[in-house]
Enzyme design. Structure first.
Site, PDB file in Angstrom:
ATOM      1  N   ASP A  60      -5.948  -3.108   7.310  1.00 32.93           N
ATOM      2  CA  ASP A  60      -4.585  -3.132   6.772  1.00 32.93           C
ATOM      3  C   ASP A  60      -4.402  -2.115   5.655  1.00 32.93           C
ATOM      4  OD1 ASP A  60      -4.187  -5.252   8.454  1.00 32.93           O
ATOM      5  OD2 ASP A  60      -3.628  -6.694   6.903  1.00 32.93           O
ATOM      6  N   ASP A  61      -3.134  -1.794   5.401  1.00 34.35           N
ATOM      7  CA  ASP A  61      -2.648  -1.107   4.195  1.00 34.35           C
ATOM      8  C   ASP A  61      -2.750   0.415   4.232  1.00 34.35           C
ATOM      9  OD1 ASP A  61      -2.236  -3.664   3.350  1.00 34.35           O
ATOM     10  OD2 ASP A  61      -3.559  -3.573   1.610  1.00 34.35           O
ATOM     11  N   HIS A 111       2.584  -2.987   9.155  1.00 33.63           N
ATOM     12  CA  HIS A 111       2.233  -4.002   8.157  1.00 33.63           C
ATOM     13  C   HIS A 111       3.293  -4.017   7.066  1.00 33.63           C
ATOM     14  CE1 HIS A 111      -0.404  -6.708   6.067  1.00 33.63           C
ATOM     15  NE2 HIS A 111      -0.799  -5.856   5.140  1.00 33.63           N
ATOM     16  N   HIS A 115       4.861  -3.488   1.727  1.00 33.49           N
ATOM     17  CA  HIS A 115       3.946  -4.599   1.433  1.00 33.49           C
ATOM     18  C   HIS A 115       4.530  -5.562   0.389  1.00 33.49           C
ATOM     19  CE1 HIS A 115       0.182  -6.837   1.063  1.00 33.49           C
ATOM     20  NE2 HIS A 115      -0.301  -6.106   2.075  1.00 33.49           N
ATOM     21  N   TYR A 152       0.264 -10.119   3.219  1.00 35.37           N
ATOM     22  CA  TYR A 152      -0.298 -11.352   2.653  1.00 35.37           C
ATOM     23  C   TYR A 152      -0.359 -12.480   3.691  1.00 35.37           C
ATOM     24  CZ  TYR A 152       1.140  -8.812  -1.559  1.00 35.37           C
ATOM     25  OH  TYR A 152       1.343  -7.847  -2.512  1.00 35.37           O
ATOM     26  N   HIS A 208      -9.548  -3.833   4.894  1.00 40.18           N
ATOM     27  CA  HIS A 208      -8.510  -2.953   4.351  1.00 40.18           C
ATOM     28  C   HIS A 208      -9.038  -1.525   4.233  1.00 40.18           C
ATOM     29  CE1 HIS A 208      -7.174  -6.987   3.173  1.00 40.18           C
ATOM     30  NE2 HIS A 208      -5.951  -6.485   3.141  1.00 40.18           N
TER      31      HIS A 208
END
Length: 241
Positions: A60-61, A111, A115, A152, A208
């Site tokens: 992710d991210d 995603h 965020h 999250y 991540h």
């Protein structure tokens, strides 16, 4: 000239394949999912059809200019494929790096755009964030995103409805390594992965690629998987119509 180029390409592909052997973790198989509003990940939904000892690598991210290339190298060194859930603003900032993920055989979803904590936003704000992240993905890749992971893992009724309507899969997780603490070391992350594997035995692993300690630790984390006998399953989606 064209025939020479084809020959050189074939040699390159053969050489790459030859580098993947029993010493690497490798990718055991690929699951191709339909483009539909399904929900996967036993943390919140239905588990993927994985056998005991099978895991899906997800990150992710990203994309992150500093860290994603390190993650890609570690994966390439082990012939392992992963799925990256990208932040819309990061795609816009690093479109070439985002496209590199696909060129190297990985898959990608979104995603969110920034965020955020979506539940703290109005319905219109949530839908706007989704719209922007989808637009960034389509600009970079030329197709609609097949999958979405909530930031999250905080799902909202508004976006669950929108994703189902537009045939976008919701990808939750089965296990993670809590890799967002700046002070984490490779040893700590490896221990967390070991504990998660021992508890779950299979499933979607959340990591991540934007996190420096994770990028540095990934060669060790992949070795943990190999040493424990785990098999990597790659997720893909049907081509967009």
């Amino acid at each position: 000239m064209r025939s020479v180029a084809l020959i050189l390409a074939a040699i390159a592909i053969h050489a790459s394949a030859a580098e993947c052997g029993p010493d690497q973790l490798n990718t055991a198989r690929t699951i191709t999912l339909k483009r539909e509003g399904a929900l996967y990940g036993a943390h919140q939904h239905t588990a993927l059809p994985l056998a005991k000892g099978e895991v899906v690598l997800t990150f992710d991210d990203g994309p992150s200019a500093d860290n994603t290339p390190l993650v890609l190298k570690a994966l390439a060194d082990q012939c392992a494929k992963a799925t990256f859930f990208l932040i819309g603003e990061h795609i816009a900032q690093q479109p070439d790096l985002a496209r590199r993920l696909i060129r190297e055989g990985h898959s990608a979803g979104i995603h969110s755009n920034t965020h955020p904590h979506l539940a703290s936003m109005t319905t219109d704000q949530q839908l706007e964030d989704l719209k922007l992240s989808r637009a960034a993905y389509k600009t970079a890749f030329g197709v609609e995103t097949p999958a979405y992971r909530f930031p999250y893992l905080e799902e909202t009724p508004t976006l669950l409805e929108a994703l189902k309507r537009d045939n976008i899969t919701v990808a939750s997780i089965d296990m993670g390594i809590n890799d967002w603490i700046p002070e984490d070391t490779t040893a700590i992350l490896a221990q967390r992965l070991t504990e998660s594997l021992d508890k779950a035995g299979r499933g979607i692993i959340l990591m991540h690629d934007a996190n420096g300690p994770t990028a540095q630790a990934l060669p060790t984390l992949l070795k943990v998987l190999k040493d424990k006998g785990y098999k990597v399953v790659h997720l893909e989606w049907e081509a967009a119509q």
